[in-house]
Design an enzyme around this catalytic site. Structure first.
Site, PDB file in Angstrom:
ATOM      1  N   THR A 249       0.838  -1.214   0.000  1.00 46.33           N
ATOM      2  CA  THR A 249       0.000   0.000   0.000  1.00 46.33           C
ATOM      3  C   THR A 249       0.871   1.261   0.000  1.00 46.33           C
ATOM      4  OG1 THR A 249      -1.600  -1.211   1.315  1.00 46.33           O
ATOM      5  CG2 THR A 249      -1.912   1.171   1.194  1.00 46.33           C
ATOM      6  N   ALA A 250       0.539   2.179  -0.893  1.00 45.91           N
ATOM      7  CA  ALA A 250       1.184   3.502  -0.969  1.00 45.91           C
ATOM      8  C   ALA A 250       2.616   3.472  -1.494  1.00 45.91           C
ATOM      9  CB  ALA A 250       1.136   4.237   0.370  1.00 45.91           C
ATOM     10  N   ALA A 251       3.085   2.314  -1.949  1.00 45.56           N
ATOM     11  CA  ALA A 251       4.440   2.284  -2.526  1.00 45.56           C
ATOM     12  C   ALA A 251       4.493   3.171  -3.771  1.00 45.56           C
ATOM     13  CB  ALA A 251       4.827   0.856  -2.882  1.00 45.56           C
ATOM     14  N   GLY A 252       3.403   3.174  -4.527  1.00 43.84           N
ATOM     15  CA  GLY A 252       3.341   4.027  -5.723  1.00 43.84           C
ATOM     16  C   GLY A 252       3.353   5.500  -5.347  1.00 43.84           C
ATOM     17  N   ASP A 253       2.657   5.850  -4.269  1.00 41.62           N
ATOM     18  CA  ASP A 253       2.647   7.254  -3.816  1.00 41.62           C
ATOM     19  C   ASP A 253       4.062   7.689  -3.448  1.00 41.62           C
ATOM     20  OD1 ASP A 253      -0.102   7.234  -4.055  1.00 41.62           O
ATOM     21  OD2 ASP A 253      -0.411   6.623  -1.979  1.00 41.62           O
TER      22      ASP A 253
HETATM   23  O1  RIB Z   1      -2.236   4.665  -2.539  1.00 45.76           O
HETATM   24  C1  RIB Z   1      -2.634   4.172  -1.295  1.00 45.76           C
HETATM   25  C2  RIB Z   1      -3.852   4.900  -0.799  1.00 45.76           C
HETATM   26  O2  RIB Z   1      -4.936   4.600  -1.639  1.00 45.76           O
HETATM   27  C3  RIB Z   1      -4.296   4.499   0.592  1.00 45.76           C
HETATM   28  O3  RIB Z   1      -3.678   5.248   1.600  1.00 45.76           O
HETATM   29  C4  RIB Z   1      -5.808   4.688   0.532  1.00 45.76           C
HETATM   30  O4  RIB Z   1      -6.268   5.767   1.286  1.00 45.76           O
HETATM   31  C5  RIB Z   1      -6.132   4.870  -0.946  1.00 45.76           C
HETATM   32  O5  RIB Z   1      -6.454   6.147  -1.221  1.00 45.76           O
END
Ligand code: RIB
Length: 302
Positions: A249-253
């Site tokens: 989760t959130a690795a792309g961010d």
């Molecule tokens: O990219 C990860 C995010 O996607 C999570 O934090 C969740 O809130 C969704 O928006």
């Protein structure tokens, strides 16, 4: 290191409910979870936190509600030194993401947009200050919010980075000439109809994205395969760094924020792709979204 960077992030702010389980349920099946917890998230807030932790000055622009989750999420952003004056607090309900995580750290995410879908596009543009030299947007807000912000930034020569998450069709033709357009594999498929599972398909998809968006660089996030860069002439791939995968989760961010920062700092897009890969590798080795964003020290250890 990134002190002269004044970033504006236009995007979503969510409370994440993370449920861990060995195996995700099939339709009609009940499974036992192994643990659950709440974490700060939302693609916009995650990217803002990553930028701030890496040393940039960051202004978050978005919307929450005046409820328990909204107040907690804003307090957290403020504690990271992020300017939250661009976040409206009169939304109907703060966004929520239910994240189910299997034993291999792979996620499935259900987002209730709430206030994120109520952001005012005109107010968003007004909140982007004159000193801003980097804009990051994602697709977790309404299309006109993204389009208005990006076009304003392009007009004002602001380095503009578009993270194409979550996967959806989007009228890229409405915002021509951003600096970097960066989708992951499923987002690439949603935008081009091509899944980037081979070099031929990566190139074919990158060409479609370049043609549609006229972005200077297309950077495809390819998960454990790293990333691919297309500048309109040459396709170059960059291998990922191996770490112990706990939660993707959130690795792309994290990747997008690090890519953007290194690019604006050095002007070297190849160096930026490698830096993004390192940051993404750190993020997958930690549980959670916003709290799995690295500092410079963390990245240098990868
Ligand atoms: O990219 C990860 C995010 O996607 C999570 O934090 C969740 O809130 C969704 O928006």
């Amino acid at each position: 290191m990134y002190k002269n960077i004044h970033a504006a992030v236009v995007g979503s702010i969510n409370m994440d409910l993370i449920l861990n389980m060995k195996k995700v349920p099939e339709i009609g099946e009940n499974v036992l979870g192994t643990s659950y917890g709440y974490a700060n998230g939302g693609k916009g807030a995650n990217q803002a936190s990553a930028l701030a932790q890496l040393g940039a000055k960051v202004k978050m622009i978005g919307k929450v509600a005046d409820d328990a989750n909204g107040n907690k999420l804003l307090e957290n952003l403020k504690s990271k030194g992020i300017d939250i004056s661009g976040v409206a607090t009169d939304g109907s309900q703060t966004g929520l993401a239910a994240i189910i995580l299997d034993g291999d750290g792979r996620n499935r995410i259900i987002v209730y947009e709430g206030a994120n879908a109520e952001i005012d596009p005109q107010q968003t543009v007004k909140s982007i200050e004159g000193k801003t030299n980097l804009l990051l947007v994602q697709f977790e807000t309404a299309e006109d919010v993204v389009v208005n912000a990006v076009n304003h930034a392009i007009k004002n020569n602001i380095t503009t980075v578009i993270d194409c998450g979550p996967a959806k069709s989007f009228c890229l033709e409405k915002m021509q000439g951003a600096t970097i357009l960066s989708p992951n594999e499923s987002e690439t498929k949603a935008l081009t109809g091509i899944y980037p599972d081979s070099n031929d398909n990566i190139l074919a998809a990158a060409k479609v994205l370049k043609e549609r968006s006229k972005a200077k660089y297309i950077v495809l996030k390819l998960g454990e395969r790293g990333c691919a860069l297309y500048d309109g002439e040459v396709l170059k791939t960059f291998s990922s760094y191996k770490t112990n995968v706990v939660d993707t989760t959130a690795a792309g961010d994290c990747f997008t924020a690090a890519l953007a920062l290194e690019y604006i700092n050095s002007g070297d897009i190849e160096k930026a792709c490698d830096f993004g890969n390192k940051a993404g590798a750190f993020a997958v080795s930690r549980m959670g979204a916003e709290n799995s964003m690295p500092t410079i020290k963390d990245i240098l250890k990868i």
